[in-house]
Every structure is written in structure tokens, then in C-alpha cells.
Design a protein around this motif. Structure first.
Motif, mmCIF file in Angstrom:
data_model
loop_
_atom_site.group_PDB
_atom_site.id
_atom_site.type_symbol
_atom_site.label_atom_id
_atom_site.label_comp_id
_atom_site.label_asym_id
_atom_site.label_seq_id
_atom_site.Cartn_x
_atom_site.Cartn_y
_atom_site.Cartn_z
ATOM 1 N N ASN A 32 7.736 -21.771 10.442
ATOM 2 C CA ASN A 32 7.683 -22.956 9.594
ATOM 3 C C ASN A 32 7.859 -24.209 10.438
ATOM 4 O O ASN A 32 8.691 -24.256 11.339
ATOM 5 C CB ASN A 32 8.770 -22.909 8.516
ATOM 6 N N GLY A 33 7.089 -25.230 10.126
ATOM 7 C CA GLY A 33 7.182 -26.479 10.858
ATOM 8 C C GLY A 33 8.417 -27.270 10.440
ATOM 9 O O GLY A 33 8.665 -27.479 9.254
ATOM 10 N N LEU A 34 9.204 -27.693 11.424
ATOM 11 C CA LEU A 34 10.416 -28.466 11.142
ATOM 12 C C LEU A 34 10.181 -29.960 11.354
ATOM 13 O O LEU A 34 10.541 -30.779 10.505
ATOM 14 C CB LEU A 34 11.557 -27.990 12.047
ATOM 15 N N PHE A 35 9.603 -30.316 12.502
ATOM 16 C CA PHE A 35 9.373 -31.725 12.813
ATOM 17 C C PHE A 35 8.038 -31.865 13.531
ATOM 18 O O PHE A 35 7.611 -30.965 14.253
ATOM 19 C CB PHE A 35 10.502 -32.288 13.688
ATOM 20 N N HIS A 36 7.434 -33.036 13.306
ATOM 21 C CA HIS A 36 6.180 -33.379 13.964
ATOM 22 C C HIS A 36 6.411 -34.610 14.829
ATOM 23 O O HIS A 36 7.077 -35.548 14.407
ATOM 24 C CB HIS A 36 5.084 -33.689 12.937
ATOM 25 N N ARG A 85 -0.055 -34.055 19.826
ATOM 26 C CA ARG A 85 1.014 -33.910 18.844
ATOM 27 C C ARG A 85 1.825 -32.661 19.155
ATOM 28 O O ARG A 85 1.279 -31.618 19.516
ATOM 29 C CB ARG A 85 0.430 -33.808 17.432
ATOM 30 N N LEU A 86 3.146 -32.799 19.003
ATOM 31 C CA LEU A 86 4.064 -31.671 19.206
ATOM 32 C C LEU A 86 4.676 -31.298 17.858
ATOM 33 O O LEU A 86 5.138 -32.179 17.118
ATOM 34 C CB LEU A 86 5.152 -32.036 20.215
ATOM 35 N N VAL A 87 4.675 -30.018 17.543
ATOM 36 C CA VAL A 87 5.286 -29.505 16.318
ATOM 37 C C VAL A 87 6.372 -28.519 16.712
ATOM 38 O O VAL A 87 6.136 -27.610 17.518
ATOM 39 C CB VAL A 87 4.253 -28.816 15.403
ATOM 40 N N LEU A 88 7.574 -28.700 16.127
ATOM 41 C CA LEU A 88 8.687 -27.796 16.371
ATOM 42 C C LEU A 88 8.725 -26.785 15.243
ATOM 43 O O LEU A 88 8.820 -27.149 14.063
ATOM 44 C CB LEU A 88 10.002 -28.588 16.430
ATOM 45 N N LEU A 89 8.625 -25.478 15.591
ATOM 46 C CA LEU A 89 8.558 -24.399 14.605
ATOM 47 C C LEU A 89 9.828 -23.573 14.657
ATOM 48 O O LEU A 89 10.365 -23.311 15.744
ATOM 49 C CB LEU A 89 7.355 -23.487 14.881
ATOM 50 N N GLU A 129 5.644 -28.607 6.825
ATOM 51 C CA GLU A 129 5.137 -27.241 6.850
ATOM 52 C C GLU A 129 4.204 -27.083 8.043
ATOM 53 O O GLU A 129 3.405 -27.971 8.363
ATOM 54 C CB GLU A 129 4.384 -26.918 5.553
ATOM 55 N N ALA A 130 4.279 -25.898 8.625
ATOM 56 C CA ALA A 130 3.444 -25.673 9.808
ATOM 57 C C ALA A 130 1.997 -25.457 9.432
ATOM 58 O O ALA A 130 1.091 -25.990 10.030
ATOM 59 C CB ALA A 130 3.959 -24.472 10.596
ATOM 60 N N GLY A 131 1.752 -24.644 8.395
ATOM 61 C CA GLY A 131 0.385 -24.318 8.035
ATOM 62 C C GLY A 131 -0.264 -23.475 9.114
ATOM 63 O O GLY A 131 0.384 -22.935 9.997
#
Length: 540
Positions: A226-230, A217-221, A240-242
Motif C-alpha cells: 500500500n502506498g503511504l507517501f508520494h 516520483r518516489l512512492v513509499l510502500l 493508495e499505491a494502485g
């Protein structure tokens, strides 16, 4: 076997055990280190792979952004301001998901026309609220308002570099903006392309599919973490990034791409742990099983050795105590008998005195023999006591009345409390008399200063019992369970000075257990002791 184990010195036993335990411990330590090394190596390889995936995803994302921007820039007419405005309008016409704007260096909005925006806002009031939400022009005005609130920051970005990408968190939804400087003979300023979230999701999907294998999984911070997209989008993916997963790689993108970071992590964070666990089970299972068997054997050996040694010591003490208990009354009977035989002309008071000694010590011998025989009977499998409804109040009263002369002779005040009327319990009268006698004897033996004993009947809904309370030396809580073990005697103090076999309370426990009852002890050092025997009531 018992004598052999007793002859084995404690130091020699510990040395023999050390020869087994120490090599086993060293072997287990090396095995544990080896297993940890395997797990650490596998985790390190996975972390390196995650970093490589993050680098590849960053390159792919940068390529996608550059391609999208280049396509729009090629559509611009930079020969004149009019041509620029017209080309921006054409881009929005052909690509409704993209919102364009142009700012001059003094912060004035060059495109879109502010007057045209106001006219659209006035026309919006004629729409139903639900339609206004779906109106693309309404979304466009929302975007331009967010740009206007941050235009000074955007111009500062453009002054630092010819191209920049920023994130405007005030938009709804968040705005992703590509900034480009423009300049001609009459004006200079800033061009902006506001990308729709769907476009960014498309870039992320491309980065995932081209840069990483399935299962990640890729998360854009954003810059604040803060997480923008997963990617991929799953029902449990939140914006949310968490906290970062324990196993992940985070890479800050170059500033000329976006002021963001990319985090790559396994979709199943437990997969690597499961793989390591399988390796641990494979390499360490057999050793662990062998170690457990050896440890169990050592534990059983230690437990059996200690138990046998302790039992042997207790039996030796029991034999010594019983011998002493037998020798003393026999010596007194013999002395009294010799006196009567050798001196036939003794006066009546002396004759009665010697006969009293013989009678008392004979009873004492009889009680001792009965106690030992009862203890042996209680220890045999299948031995038991026939139970019948018994008037416990009458039984206790009769025994205490018979015991009272001996207690008063020893200087004790024996107090009995009975309820009005009979009280029945399922019991064996002979067994209960033996229990009561042992408890009263102990109260007499271990009370020196305050010579008072209280006996009473105790009741509860399902049980009936009796209690014996003294004001003697008391018993420490750590011995409350052990004093009911066979042959056990507390070392030191008054107990050491008092004769006994160490089987009295063990006999009490066994007899009460055979009655399906229980014994309670309430005692503290120096505060006396209260023994309460509880028995079941008859049914019906």
C-alpha cells in the motif's frame, strides 16, 4: 492494353509481384526489428537509471532515519528508570510532533503514566469537540492506544533485534515507529518513537532531492504494497499505491531501515514512450513512406490487372452471348423465309405459322438491339432520361397486359395487383418499360418448376415503386450486388443453360439511378426473387 494483360498468365503475374513484395517485406521486417531494438535499448537504459535512483533514495532515507533517531537517543538518560522517563517527557516537550513510549518486557506501560493519560481523557470532556480534535494530548492518547493494541507485536520485534522500525496502520494518521531495546539492573523493555507523517514526508523529500534528478516520483510502500507517501506531493497523488506503472523500479529497503519498499517512476510515464516514438519516426518514417508508396503501387497494379482481366473476360462472354442471341433468331427467320420462298403452294395454316415465326423473332431481334443501344446510352456521360409526373399504376398495367400473352404462352401465371386510383412518380415512361421488361424476362428465364409471377405497386411516404416477384431458382446473398454489374452472370446451373447478355440488370440499375431511384433485391436460393424499383414522388 486489355489484350496484353489478358495474355499475362495468372502464375506469371503472381511471380512478378512476388519479386517486388518479398524483398519489400524482408526490408520492412528488418526495419521493424531495428526500431524495436532501439526502443528496447532506450527502455532498458531508463529502467537501469530508475534502479540506481531507487538505491540512492534508499541510502538517503536510511541516513535521514538514523540521524533523527540518533539525535533522540542522545537526549535519553539511560542511567535510571526515573531519568529515562524524565528524558522522554523532555523530548515530547521540545518536539511536540514526536510521541514517545516505554514498555517493560511484561507489557506494562512505563511511559507515559496510565493514570496521567486517564486524567487527560477525563479533562477532554470539558473541551468543545472542535478543540478536542486540535488538542495535542488527544493525538498523544490516540497514539498510545494504537501502541497498546500492538504492544505484544512490538515486544516481539524488539526481542529479534536491538533496533527495528514498524508501521502501525491502526493509527490516525498511520504511525511510523522506531523501536529500541533498553536494559538496566532493575528493568528491561522497549523504547518507541512515533514519528509524525510530516517528519516522514521531510525524509522522503530529502531522499528525492538528493538522490534523483527532477522529473521523477518516489512512492513509499508498506509491507502489504500500500502506498503511504508520494514525493513530490502533487494534487493527483493519492496514498493508495494502485498498480505499478509499466516503467518503474521497486526496491525493498533493508529490514534495519524500515519494512517498506521504495518505488521510483517518471512523473510523466509517457515521456520515454514519446522519446522512443520520435526515434521510431526518425529512423522509420522515410522507409514507411517509401513502403506505403510501393504497397499502394502494387495494390493499384493488382487491382487494375484483375479488373482489366475480369472486364476482358466479361466482354468476351458478352460478345459470344450477343452473337448467339443474334444468330438464333436470324437462323429461324431465314429458315421460315426459305420455306415460304421454296414452297409457294403451302396451305394457309403453315404459312401463318412461318409468318408468326418471322414476326416473333423479328421482335426478339428488335428488343435485343434496343437493349444494347440503351445500355450504351446509359454508359455515356451526360446521358439521361427526361423525367415527368407519370401514372405508374397505369404504365405498369398497360405493359403487363401487353406482356401477358407471351407469359401465358410460356406457361406462366402472371398476377397483377394495382391500387385504386392513379399513383404518380417522377419517371420516364420509355425507360421504365425497359426496366419492367428486363425484370419480367428474367423472371421467365429463371423459373422452371413454379411458373408464377406477381407484379404490384409499392408505396412509402416519399417514394413510389413496383415489384416483380417470381418463384424461380433464387439468388445467393453473395451475388446480390454483383448481378447489377455489367456483363456479370452467375456460373453454373440454370443460368449457364439460359441465354443472355449479362447487361439486363446493369441496364436496370443505370436507368433507375438516372431516375434518382433505387433497386432492392430480396432473394434466397430456391425461394425465388423479388425486385423492387423505388422512384421519387413528384413534389407539391
Amino acid at each position: 492494353m486489355s489484350s496484353g494483360l489478358q495474355s499475362l498468365g495468372r502464375g506469371r503475374l503472381l511471380s512478378a509481384l512476388a519479386v517486388i513484395v518479398i524483398p519489400l517485406g524482408v526490408l520492412a521486417g528488418f526495419a521493424s526489428l531495428h526500431v524495436r531494438h532501439i526502443g528496447a535499448a532506450m527502455t532498458a537504459r531508463e529502467e537501469e537509471a530508475l534502479r540506481q535512483y531507487a538505491h540512492s533514495a534508499a541510502r538517503e532515507l536510511g541516513y535521514q532515519v538514523s540521524q533523527a533517531e540518533g539525535e533522540l537517543l542522545r537526549m535519553l538518560d539511560l542511567q535510571s528508570l526515573g531519568g529515562l522517563v524524565a528524558s522522554l517527557a523532555q523530548i515530547e516537550l521540545t518536539r511536540p510532533e514526536t510521541v514517545c513510549f516505554a514498555l517493560t518486557e511484561d507489557g506494562s506501560l512505563l511511559y507515559p503514566d496510565p493514570a496521567h493519560l486517564q486524567a487527560e481523557a477525563d479533562a477532554e470532556t470539558d473541551l468543545m469537540p472542535a478543540l478536542a480534535v486540535l488538542d495535542p494530548a488527544a493525538r498523544r492518547r490516540e497514539v498510545i492506544r494504537a501502541v497498546g493494541a500492538r504492544k505484544r507485536d512490538l515486544l516481539d520485534h524488539a526481542r529479534l533485534q536491538d533496533i527495528a522500525r514498524v508501521h502501525l496502520p491502526d493509527g490516525a494518521p498511520p504511525l511510523i515507529v522506531s523501536l529500541h531495546r533498553f536494559r538496566d539492573d532493575r528493568a528491561a523493555g522497549l523504547l518507541g518513537f512515533c514519528w509524525a507523517p510530516a517528519q516522514v514526508e521531510e525524509w522522503g523529500f530529502s531522499a528525492v532531492t538528493h538522490a534523483m534528478p527532477p522529473g521523477y516520483r518516489l512512492v513509499l510502500l508498506d509491507a502489504a504494497g500500500n502506498g503511504l507517501f508520494h514525493y513530490p506531493l502533487t494534487p493527483d497523488a493519492s496514498p493508495e499505491a494502485g498498480a505499478a506503472p509499466a516503467l518503474s523500479a521497486t526496491l525493498a529497503l533493508p529490514r534495519e531501515v524500515f519494512p517498506w519498499s521504495i518505488r521510483v517512476a517518471p512523473e510523466d510515464p509517457t515521456a520515454i514512450r514519446r522519446l522512443v516514438r520520435r526515434q521510431v519516426l526518425f529512423y522509420g518514417g522515410a522507409l514507411a513512406f517509401l513502403g506505403a508508396l510501393i504497397a499502394a503501387g502494387i495494390w493499384m497494379l493488382i487491382a487494375m490487372t484483375v479488373k482489366e482481366a475480369e472486364l476482358g473476360r466479361l466482354k468476351a462472354d458478352f460478345a459470344a452471348n450477343v452473337s448467339h442471341e443474334l444468330r438464333t433468331p436470324l437462323a429461324m427467320i431465314r429458315a421460315a423465309g426459305d420455306a415460304l420462298a421454296e414452297r409457294p403452294n403451302l396451305d394457309r395454316p403453315r404459312v401463318d405459322r412461318y409468318l408468326g415465326i418471322i414476326q416473333r423473332e423479328t421482335h426478339r431481334l428488335t428488343d435485343l438491339v434496343n437493349t444494347v443501344l440503351s445500355f450504351a446510352k446509359a454508359g455515356r456521360k451526360g446521358a439521361g432520361y427526361p423525367l415527368e409526373p407519370t401514372n405508374l399504376a397505369a404504365l405498369v398495367a398497360e405493359y403487363v397486359d401487353g406482356y401477358r400473352p407471351y407469359a401465358e404462352e410460356q406457361g406462366f401465371d402472371l398476377h397483377l395487383t394495382l391500387p385504386a386510383g392513379p399513383r404518380y412518380a417522377l419517371a420516364n415512361p420509355d425507360g421504365l418499360q425497359l426496366v419492367l421488361g428486363n425484370l419480367l424476362d428474367n423472371a421467365v428465364k429463371f423459373s422452371r418448376e413454379e411458373k408464377a409471377i406477381a407484379v404490384g405497386i409499392e408505396e412509402s411516404d416519399a417514394e413510389l415503386g413496383f415489384s416483380v416477384r417470381d418463384r424461380g431458382m433464387g439468388i445467393d446473398a453473395k451475388y446480390h450486388a454483383k448481378i447489377f454489374e455489367s456483363f456479370f452472370r452467375i456460373e453454373g446451373g440454370l443460368v449457364k443453360e439460359t441465354r443472355g447478355t449479362g447487361i439486363g440488370l446493369a441496364l436496370v440499375r443505370d436507368i433507375v439511378t438516372a431516375h434518382n431511384g433505387r433497386v432492392e433485391l430480396d432473394s434466397q436460393p430456391g425461394a425465388g426473387a423479388t425486385f423492387t424499383v423505388w422512384l421519387p414522388r413528384p413534389k407539391g
